[in-house]
Design a protein around this motif. Structure first.
Motif: not given
Length: 455
Positions: A167-168, A171-172, A176, A217, A226-229, A234
């Motif tokens: 999943r990481k 995202r990187d 999707d 992306r 890119t914004r990551t929650p 982390r």
């Protein structure tokens, strides 16, 4: 049949919420006692939630990827039993369960302490069989918690199955996972599937990949950011580092030494029968040297208890090893490391690092550390000023071993040299004590024979 809700339990880390990473079940599934229901990510680890009941899943209160408050219902069951059972008698119809998770209570040994992780080579209890993978195209009804009366039930598509590292990676790379076809066991999305999706090789909807096939992306959407929650490991690491940095007054010292004798010793030991098939490296020897130095300088193995206004002295060493993982920095620890010989430390270090990097370290593996090591030398770094692991009085940083000119027996020779860095809590450790500890570790690595004078 009797209805029963299951709320997110306290996972034993003092947290008030957890991210629900994925579901292993769907509405309509019949589950057994202790069958994995879902995977949740706490501040430190990924944890599978086992079912406390046997019955049929009737509702899922939360979607995968959302944050759930401890105590909030996440799934509803119809429990096995007669239809005439009343609410009061339904409890008697429930099968007796064996507690398996913090929050219901871990298995307890005879002396009242939680059962410890089995060491390498010992038998382990059988793991419950995983639930059948849900069809990723299946639409599942997800109903909000009963307390919320303002929204209607919604429908969603079940989140594709994959592992945290995959999943990481997705995202990187800006992929999707809902667009990727899994080729692994029971439709599991693998690293190869994500990499193939970058080139447009396994997308469910080829149009989403863009005509260039780059898969990034920016190429698809033109986004420049890119914004990551901030969540999971982390979020925990950030909070812990801020708390440590602004609570404990850090002091740091450095020592550069010739470790050629230790490197030669390691090469010799690797050829011995005791270490055949085992991973032996400098970190193993440093871990043993640290344990011995802690015994000679006990102030570095303490904790400041602000609330009780007490200094807690540990008479054991739970050795934390800072480990870079796909989920971020983790510091699992070896329980009672001071009681292990070099062979035992080699085995425990191998198991600890593999478990942490696989993302399967449990909250118990990550809790209870007393001192820590960070091996910055594995990244080619010579020295640094590490921040203390929260609640610990000392952390040792191991630098890179480099061949360089060094004075040896009155002449200049090429030797293997490294720098040790130590940070300590100056409330607990005076400069003299910190210096003596660092000097002891350095003396052992510079001349392993000096151990004969220390033990």
């Amino acid at each position: 049949m009797a209805a029963k809700d299951f709320a997110l339990p306290d996972l034993g880390e003092g947290l008030t919420e957890s991210e629900l990473v994925s579901w292993h079940v769907a509405v309509g599934d019949t589950v057994e006692l202790n069958q994995p229901l879902a995977e949740v990510e706490t501040a430190k680890a990924l944890v599978e939630l086992p079912s406390p009941f046997a019955g049929v899943i009737t509702k899922l209160y939360a979607e995968a990827g959302t944050t759930v408050q401890v105590g909030a219902p996440i799934v509803a069951f119809e429990l096995e039993g007669s239809e005439g059972d009343s609410a009061g008698s339904s409890d008697a119809a429930k099968p007796e369960r064996e507690p398996v998770l913090v929050g219901y209570g871990p298995p307890i040994e005879g002396d009242g302490r939680p059962a410890r992780r089995a060491r390498k080579g010992t038998s382990k209890a059988p793991t419950p069989a995983p639930a059948p993978a849900p069809d990723p195209h299946l639409k599942v009804e997800v109903v909000p918690p009963p307390a919320s009366q303002t929204s209607l039930p919604i429908e969603r598509v079940e989140t594709p199955r994959s592992t945290p590292p995959v999943r990481k990676l997705a995202r990187d790379l800006g992929i999707d996972l809902a667009t990727v076809i899994g080729t692994g066991d029971k439709g599991l999305i693998t690293r190869e599937d994500v990499e193939a999706a970058v080139s447009g090789g396994s997308l469910r909807d080829a149009g989403k990949a863009g005509s260039s096939g780059s898969g990034t992306r920016r190429a698809e959407t033109g986004e420049r950011e890119t914004r990551t929650p901030i969540q999971g490991v982390r979020k925990y690491t950030a909070a812990a580092m801020v708390q440590s940095a602004f609570t404990a007054p850090h002091a740091s010292e450095f020592l550069t030494i010739d470790v050629t004798p230790t490197m030669e010793l390691i090469a010799t030991l690797k050829e011995s029968s005791a270490f055949r098939g085992r991973r032996l490296n400098l970190l193993t020897v440093v871990s043993k040297a640290l344990c011995i130095a802690v015994g000679r300088n006990p102030s570095v193995n303490t904790r400041w208890d602000e609330q009780a206004q007490e200094i807690v002295q540990f008479h054991y060493v739970n050795l934390g090893i800072a480990t870079a993982t796909p989920r971020g920095l983790m510091v699992p620890n070896i329980k009672d490391a001071d009681a292990l010989d070099l062979v035992g430390l080699a085995d425990e270090l191998s198991a600890l690092v593999e478990t942490a990097k696989a993302g399967t370290a449990s909250p118990a593996d990550l809790a209870g550390g007393t001192v820590s090591i960070t091996n910055i030398g594995s990244f080619g770094i010579d020295a640094g000023t590490p921040i203390l692991n929260t609640g610990e009085a000392m952390i040792l940083a191991l630098g890179a071993v480099k061949r360089m000119p060094w004075e040896y027996r009155g002449e200049i020779a090429l030797r293997q040299v490294l720098t040790l860095s130590v940070s300590f809590d100056h409330r607990l450790v005076d400069g003299e004590q910190g210096s003596r500890f660092l000097a002891d570790v350095g003396a052992i690595l510079a001349n392993p024979a000096v151990l004969l004078t220390m033990v």
